[in-house]
Design an enzyme around this catalytic site. Structure first.
Site, PDB file in Angstrom:
ATOM      1  N   ASP A  72       0.856  -1.179   0.000  1.00 33.19           N
ATOM      2  CA  ASP A  72       0.000   0.000   0.000  1.00 33.19           C
ATOM      3  C   ASP A  72       0.894   1.231   0.000  1.00 33.19           C
ATOM      4  O   ASP A  72       1.956   1.248   0.623  1.00 33.19           O
ATOM      5  CB  ASP A  72      -0.954   0.000   1.199  1.00 33.19           C
ATOM      6  N   ASP A 161      -9.808   3.348   5.759  1.00 33.50           N
ATOM      7  CA  ASP A 161      -8.687   3.296   6.699  1.00 33.50           C
ATOM      8  C   ASP A 161      -9.108   4.060   7.946  1.00 33.50           C
ATOM      9  O   ASP A 161      -9.153   5.286   7.966  1.00 33.50           O
ATOM     10  CB  ASP A 161      -7.459   3.938   6.042  1.00 33.50           C
ATOM     11  N   GLU A 163      -8.203   4.336  11.906  1.00 32.35           N
ATOM     12  CA  GLU A 163      -7.142   3.966  12.851  1.00 32.35           C
ATOM     13  C   GLU A 163      -6.836   5.128  13.773  1.00 32.35           C
ATOM     14  O   GLU A 163      -7.535   6.141  13.783  1.00 32.35           O
ATOM     15  CB  GLU A 163      -5.895   3.549  12.081  1.00 32.35           C
TER      16      GLU A 163
END
Length: 273
Positions: A72, A161, A163
């Site tokens: 990634d 994503d 986090e």
């Protein structure tokens, strides 16, 4: 009237000087070193908060099942040498497309199309900032700036994503229930726009702390787990297995390396829906 002794005068002057310094420090601007501790908006990327909060604990053991190597990438990696990665065995890739509703990756075209052009199966991810705008607004921004999906056999579903917050409070100043609602808003909007269930990228510790270890997404949304260790460890509630695992931020060529939990035909199956 008693006279001040020299030692007494010095002590009083020292105390006054310390007081003045303390008051002055409240009004001075941050130094460059202090300012550097907070990253610039848009600079966040997969695993940035994971490394800072959870650290690195070794590399994976030999996999018991067939796995497929991936990477990634984000803007801090610039133009990527995709041919070298392909020749090293990397067969799939994700590129950061967006963050919040205020940032698009200036290298997205080279990263997203370059990986595709060498033969990789590729997709796009969105770095969530739940304290800035709604989940629906960020899902729409993501789809409108590269986060879509097409049934061409080479495009993976978009990734949320979610986090550790690199810019402030770990859980973006949201309660667990409010965070779950925000995530659901993003996922529902993404599916309405693309027809696909988005992948969720997270770490178990963040998920436990910031969603209360909510288990309601595991039946529909594939899990991309972040853990820099010899094994994935305990997974978040609701998932009996992971689809992808980000196992290091310090791999060869490009830092962030990942394993797909299956052979290449399973990567293709996810791309095909």
């Amino acid at each position: 009237m008693p006279l001040n002794r020299p030692g007494t005068t010095r002590r009083r002057l020292t105390a006054l000087f310390v007081t003045l310094l303390a008051a002055l420090s409240l009004t001075l601007p941050l130094t460059s070193a202090q300012a550097a501790t907070t990253p610039a908006p848009g600079s966040a990327h997969m695993g940035m908060g994971v490394l800072a909060h959870e650290g690195r604990h070794g590399m994976p053991r030999t996999a018991d099942a067939t796995q497929t190597e991936g990477v990634d990438v984000a803007s801090y990696q610039g133009n990527v040498d995709w041919s070298t990665l392909w020749n090293s065995g990397v067969k799939w890739a994700y590129a950061k497309a967006t963050e919040g509703t205020y940032y698009t990756n200036p290298y997205f075209g080279q990263q997203y199309n370059g990986s595709y052009n060498v033969g990789m199966i590729r997709g796009a991810y969105h770095f969530a900032t739940p304290n800035t705008t709604s989940g629906a607004a960020q899902a729409n921004y993501f789809v409108d700036h590269g986060g879509g999906w097409s049934r061409d056999g080479k495009t993976l579903p978009g990734v949320l994503d979610i986090e550790w917050n690199p810019y402030g409070a770990d859980c973006y100043d949201k309660s667990a229930s409010a965070m779950v609602s925000w995530i659901a808003d993003f996922l529902n909007t993404y599916k309405a726009r693309t027809g696909r269930d988005a992948v969720i990228y997270t770490s178990t510790s963040w998920w436990t702390q910031c969603t209360g270890n909510y288990s309601g997404f595991g039946s529909a949304n594939p899990l991309w787990i972040a853990r820099y260790a010899s094994s994935v460890g305990t997974l978040p509630a609701g998932w009996g297995s992971y689809t992808m695992w980000q196992y290091t931020e310090s791999g060869p060529q490009v830092g962030d390396h990942d394993k797909f939990n299956g052979a290449l035909d399973r990567v293709q199956a996810l791309a095909n829906g």
